[in-house]
Design a protein around this motif. Structure first.
Motif, short mmCIF file in Angstrom:
data_model
loop_
_atom_site.label_atom_id
_atom_site.label_comp_id
_atom_site.label_asym_id
_atom_site.label_seq_id
_atom_site.Cartn_x
_atom_site.Cartn_y
_atom_site.Cartn_z
N THR A 24 28.85 43.14 58.49
CA THR A 24 28.66 41.79 59.01
C THR A 24 27.51 41.07 58.31
O THR A 24 27.30 39.88 58.51
N THR A 25 26.77 41.79 57.47
CA THR A 25 25.61 41.17 56.80
C THR A 25 25.72 41.22 55.28
O THR A 25 24.92 40.59 54.59
N ASP A 26 26.70 41.95 54.74
CA ASP A 26 26.87 42.03 53.29
C ASP A 26 27.28 40.66 52.74
O ASP A 26 27.93 39.86 53.42
N LEU A 27 26.95 40.42 51.47
CA LEU A 27 27.31 39.17 50.81
C LEU A 27 27.84 39.46 49.41
O LEU A 27 27.44 40.43 48.77
N PHE A 28 28.76 38.61 48.95
CA PHE A 28 29.21 38.69 47.56
C PHE A 28 28.12 38.15 46.65
O PHE A 28 27.62 37.04 46.84
N THR A 29 27.75 38.95 45.65
CA THR A 29 26.84 38.46 44.61
C THR A 29 27.61 38.37 43.30
O THR A 29 28.78 38.76 43.22
N GLU A 30 26.94 37.87 42.28
CA GLU A 30 27.59 37.72 40.99
C GLU A 30 27.94 39.07 40.35
O GLU A 30 28.73 39.11 39.39
N THR A 31 27.38 40.15 40.86
CA THR A 31 27.66 41.47 40.29
C THR A 31 28.53 42.34 41.22
O THR A 31 28.74 43.52 40.93
N THR A 32 29.05 41.77 42.29
CA THR A 32 29.95 42.51 43.17
C THR A 32 31.20 42.93 42.41
O THR A 32 31.81 42.10 41.72
N PRO A 33 31.61 44.19 42.48
CA PRO A 33 32.83 44.63 41.78
C PRO A 33 34.07 43.89 42.27
O PRO A 33 34.17 43.54 43.45
N TYR A 34 34.99 43.67 41.37
CA TYR A 34 36.23 42.99 41.73
C TYR A 34 37.16 43.95 42.47
O TYR A 34 37.31 45.11 42.08
N ALA A 35 37.81 43.46 43.53
CA ALA A 35 38.77 44.26 44.29
C ALA A 35 39.77 43.32 44.97
O ALA A 35 39.86 43.27 46.20
N PRO A 36 40.54 42.56 44.17
CA PRO A 36 41.44 41.56 44.75
C PRO A 36 42.53 42.18 45.61
O PRO A 36 43.00 43.30 45.33
#
Length: 352
Positions: free
Chosen positions: A143-155
């Protein structure tokens, strides 16, 4: 400057063009195929400007792209043309693969050849800005995680997979060929001129028609909502001030569950245009079977663009959603003209 924009008759693209024509001295060439979601009426306020021109073309048509580049001679490219609706990608993924992957490849090659032939002074200033989505990251468990520019892709969907593929192509063209590119990944947009298959306009228009307001599952999917005019300002900042080779996440700092969004719209409509029998619009809410592979939560960390480019959103969700509902009430004729035979709100529309 001269800016070539693909997909400029779409929701976000038209907002970018209106922003540029109304707030800068730049020239814009809008390239758009005019599929069901492309609508030149979204640009009627600026289409008489001497600094705006339009060319109907498909980004999969290499010859048309080459002609556009050679005649317009752009300094910058903003690539927004894309198939973008998750439900449609589940029903028919082929168009998403063709437009989002093959079309992006075509555009990259035409733009790279054009850039390669430029004189050094223009070559040094050229930039190719690829506009993408936060859906390439998949979803967030906490509930607190955020997407950053280095978050791995997992579409998760055919749509997000096709956008992830296009992002990878753009990065590969930068690394392999030295082609100057920037990528942005944004959260869910909303605001004026939004095509009526997306959640917010669908809810507004169904409510006004007294039709059910379909909500996937329990409506507990969380999205970060970004007002489209805030996004347009961010995109212009990135293409003119961003650093080549970088990625910037753009978010609205407005996390809401889908059910919260729908109930807020209902409450605003109760105030601004109550039903004839004064029954609350919330009574129209209907829960329907969830769609396959539905991501639960998206949320953007937009601290990089705030720090590097001094951009933050102006609108809160409460201010933006009120403006949006009022716009649809004031422009119901636009909505009716958009709703031709190819779109009857037959899909659930409760997703993004």
């Amino acid at each position: 400057m001269k800016i070539l924009i693909t997909g400029g008759a779409g929701f976000i693209g038209s907002a970018v063009i209106r922003h540029i024509i109304n707030n800068t001295d730049d020239e814009v060439l809008n390239i758009d195929k005019l599929t069901y979601a492309g609508n030149l009426e979204s640009l009627k306020d600026i289409d008489q400007s001497a600094r705006y021109s339009f060319q109907r073309a498909d980004i999969c048509d290499k010859e048309s792209l080459e002609q556009a580049f050679n005649s317009f001679q752009p300094d910058l490219v903003m690539h927004l043309a894309a198939e973008s609706h998750v439900d449609r990608s589940i029903d028919g993924p082929s168009e998403f693969i063709t437009t989002n992957i093959v079309g992006t490849y075509n555009l990259l090659e035409v733009a790279r050849n054009y850039w390669h032939a430029l004189e050094d002074s223009k070559k040094a200033k050229f930039n190719f800005h690829h506009i993408s989505t936060d859906e390439v990251y998949g979803d967030l468990e906490g509930t607190t995680d955020l997407f950053t520019e280095t978050t791995p892709y997992a579409p998760s969907s055919p749509y997000s997979a096709s956008k992830a593929s296009s992002d990878h192509l753009v990065r590969a063209w930068h690394r392999t060929y030295g082609f100057p590119t920037i990528i942005t990944n944004c959260s869910n947009n909303y605001g004026p001129y939004h095509f009526p298959e997306k959640l917010i306009p669908l809810v507004i228009l169904n409510a006004l028609d007294g039709k059910p307001l379909p909500i996937y599952g329990k409506g507990d999917q969380v999205r970060d909502w970004l007002y489209v005019e805030d996004h347009a300002r961010a995109l212009y900042k990135v293409v003119t001030e961003g650093k080549v080779g970088e990625t910037y996440n753009i978010g609205g700092h407005n996390e809401k569950q889908n059910i919260e969004v729908v109930k807020t719209i209902c409450q605003i409509l109760d105030e601004l245009q109550p039903q004839a029998d004064n029954v609350a619009y919330e009574q129209l809410i209907t829960f329907v079977k969830d769609r396959p592979g539905h991501d639960l939560r998206y949320a953007i960390d937009a601290s990089k663009i705030a720090k590097d480019l001094n951009w933050t959103p102006v609108e809160t969700f409460n201010s933006g959603i009120r403006k949006t509902v009022q716009w649809y009430l004031d422009n119901i004729d636009w909505c009716r003209r958009v709703q031709d035979g190819s779109y009857q709100r037959e899909r659930l529309g409760a997703g993004e």
